[in-house]
Motif scaffolding. Structure first.
Motif, short mmCIF file in Angstrom:
data_model
loop_
_atom_site.label_atom_id
_atom_site.label_comp_id
_atom_site.label_asym_id
_atom_site.label_seq_id
_atom_site.Cartn_x
_atom_site.Cartn_y
_atom_site.Cartn_z
N VAL A 189 -22.67 11.12 -10.31
CA VAL A 189 -21.45 10.54 -9.78
C VAL A 189 -20.28 11.08 -10.58
N VAL A 190 -19.10 11.11 -9.92
CA VAL A 190 -17.85 11.46 -10.60
C VAL A 190 -17.15 10.15 -10.95
N VAL A 191 -16.79 10.03 -12.22
CA VAL A 191 -16.14 8.83 -12.73
C VAL A 191 -14.68 9.15 -13.04
N LYS A 192 -13.76 8.32 -12.56
CA LYS A 192 -12.34 8.51 -12.82
C LYS A 192 -11.74 7.24 -13.40
N GLY A 193 -10.91 7.42 -14.42
CA GLY A 193 -10.29 6.27 -15.04
C GLY A 193 -9.17 6.67 -15.98
N GLY A 194 -8.60 5.69 -16.66
CA GLY A 194 -7.50 5.94 -17.58
C GLY A 194 -8.00 6.43 -18.93
N ARG A 195 -7.18 7.21 -19.61
CA ARG A 195 -7.56 7.77 -20.91
C ARG A 195 -7.84 6.68 -21.94
N GLU A 196 -7.19 5.55 -21.80
CA GLU A 196 -7.36 4.49 -22.79
C GLU A 196 -8.78 3.91 -22.80
N THR A 197 -9.54 4.16 -21.74
CA THR A 197 -10.91 3.62 -21.68
C THR A 197 -11.93 4.55 -22.34
N LEU A 198 -11.49 5.74 -22.74
CA LEU A 198 -12.41 6.71 -23.35
C LEU A 198 -12.52 6.46 -24.85
N ASN A 199 -13.76 6.43 -25.33
CA ASN A 199 -14.04 6.41 -26.76
C ASN A 199 -15.41 7.05 -26.97
N ASP A 200 -15.88 7.10 -28.19
CA ASP A 200 -17.16 7.76 -28.46
C ASP A 200 -18.30 7.11 -27.70
N GLU A 201 -18.27 5.78 -27.58
CA GLU A 201 -19.34 5.07 -26.88
C GLU A 201 -19.34 5.42 -25.40
N ARG A 236 -17.95 8.06 -23.90
CA ARG A 236 -18.21 9.49 -23.70
C ARG A 236 -19.71 9.79 -23.68
N ALA A 237 -20.48 8.99 -24.39
CA ALA A 237 -21.93 9.22 -24.44
C ALA A 237 -22.59 9.00 -23.09
N LEU A 238 -21.88 8.37 -22.15
CA LEU A 238 -22.44 8.14 -20.81
C LEU A 238 -22.24 9.33 -19.88
N PHE A 239 -21.53 10.36 -20.35
CA PHE A 239 -21.14 11.46 -19.47
C PHE A 239 -21.81 12.77 -19.87
N GLU A 240 -22.10 13.60 -18.84
CA GLU A 240 -22.59 14.96 -19.09
C GLU A 240 -21.43 15.93 -19.29
N GLY A 241 -20.26 15.56 -18.82
CA GLY A 241 -19.09 16.40 -18.98
C GLY A 241 -17.84 15.60 -18.68
N VAL A 242 -16.76 15.87 -19.40
CA VAL A 242 -15.51 15.12 -19.24
C VAL A 242 -14.34 16.09 -19.18
N ARG A 243 -13.42 15.84 -18.27
CA ARG A 243 -12.16 16.58 -18.22
C ARG A 243 -11.02 15.56 -18.37
N VAL A 244 -10.27 15.69 -19.45
CA VAL A 244 -9.19 14.75 -19.73
C VAL A 244 -7.87 15.34 -19.28
N ARG A 245 -7.14 14.57 -18.51
CA ARG A 245 -5.82 14.98 -18.03
C ARG A 245 -4.75 14.10 -18.68
N GLU A 246 -3.50 14.39 -18.34
CA GLU A 246 -2.40 13.67 -18.97
C GLU A 246 -2.47 12.18 -18.70
N HIS A 247 -2.82 11.81 -17.46
CA HIS A 247 -2.78 10.40 -17.09
C HIS A 247 -4.17 9.79 -16.86
N GLY A 248 -5.21 10.49 -17.21
CA GLY A 248 -6.54 9.92 -16.99
C GLY A 248 -7.63 10.92 -17.27
N PHE A 249 -8.85 10.58 -16.88
CA PHE A 249 -9.98 11.48 -17.09
C PHE A 249 -10.85 11.52 -15.84
N GLU A 250 -11.62 12.58 -15.75
CA GLU A 250 -12.60 12.76 -14.68
C GLU A 250 -13.89 13.18 -15.39
#
Length: 289
Positions: A222-234, A236-250
């Motif tokens: 699945v593709v997960v989209k949300g705000g950057r503030e929700t990203l942390n080490d814990e 990130r461990a749920l993802f196989e790959g992350v792309r961080v943008r100015e206003h959020g992440f995918e």
């Protein structure tokens, strides 16, 4: 299960690049999409299968036969279309065809004529006078006219118009009505594979990431989209790959239920496409089992 093509811990080393030992197989009667970024090793794998280069380890079997010990036999059963067809520039297509046909005991002249008409090939024209698309059509006609059991396509739709791409995909699907025929299809256009492929093999930087049934891949991620503030080490461990943008992440995840429990309504999740898988997984080199 019978296999058209098997890579058994095959490896190849160049200065500055290594194809690490990898194993995967294409069952007979199916289409396998070979995907990965530029420089991943896709063309190297194809050259190894065609015995255009030698490996530094492992084995390759075609139709159950060692591709070195039975080179002449297995080559006659393979059709190949490269990304840039290279034939003698100053010879007319009809003469190129006449020079090619005697190499194959199974050459079917009626099949060639049918394909030449279907593709509107100008058989009296010299090869150098053709557009890229027409060169590809001619190479495809040659590859299919000796009725191969394995068709290997290396980026055949790159730079081609959507109409011919659709035509080619229909042709590939028709080939599989003969359950002996298999296709290895290397391409960057993942939407083509979503329409036609049965299996997907993804390689990156010389490593096998996965080789699985297409539906299993699409159902898994699945593709997960949300705000950057929700990203942390814990998280990130749920993802196989992350792309961080100015206003959020995918991000890409194979752990949809855990993602929903962890984030709740702070993120959205959607079924991944093959393009999502390839692009987002480029953010990680971790092997996917």
């Amino acid at each position: 299960m019978e296999y058209a093509l098997e890579f058994d811990r095959i490896e190849k080393r160049y200065k500055g690049f290594a194809l690490e030992p990898m194993s995967f197989a294409l069952p007979r009667g199916y289409i396998m999409g070979l995907i990965g970024p530029n420089g991943a090793g896709k063309t190297t794998l194809i050259k190894l299968a065609l015995n255009l280069i030698r490996s530094h380890g492992g084995a390759i079997r075609l139709f159950g036969l060692d591709h070195l010990k039975h080179e002449k036999e297995v080559r006659s059963r393979i059709g190949f279309v490269p990304d840039e067809p290279r034939l003698h520039e100053d010879i007319a297509l009809k003469h190129l065809k006449a020079a090619t046909a005697p190499f194959y005991e199974t050459w079917n002249e009626a099949r060639f004529r049918e394909l030449a008409d279907h593709f509107s090939l100008p058989l009296d024209k010299k090869f150098k006078k053709l557009s890229h698309g027409t060169k590809t059509k001619f190479a495809l006609a040659l590859a299919l006219s000796h009725e191969p059991e394995l068709l290997i396509l290396d980026e055949p739709t790159a730079g081609l118009d959507p109409l011919f791409r659709r035509e080619l995909l229909g042709l590939l699907s028709g080939l599989l009505l003969d359950e002996r025929v298999s296709v290895l299809f290397s391409t960057h256009i993942t939407s083509d594979l979503e329409k036609t492929a049965d299996f997907i093999t993804f390689i990156k930087e010389g490593r096998l990431v996965f080789s699985k049934a297409k539906d299993e891949v699409l159902d898994r991620f699945v593709v997960v989209k949300g705000g950057r503030e929700t990203l942390n080490d814990e998280s990130r461990a749920l993802f196989e790959g992350v792309r961080v943008r100015e206003h959020g992440f995918e991000a890409l995840s194979s752990r949809a239920d855990e993602v929903r429990r962890h984030f709740g309504e702070k993120v959205t999740t959607d079924r991944a496409t093959l393009e999502d898988v390839m692009v987002l997984m480029e953010r990680s080199l971790d092997h996917v089992a």
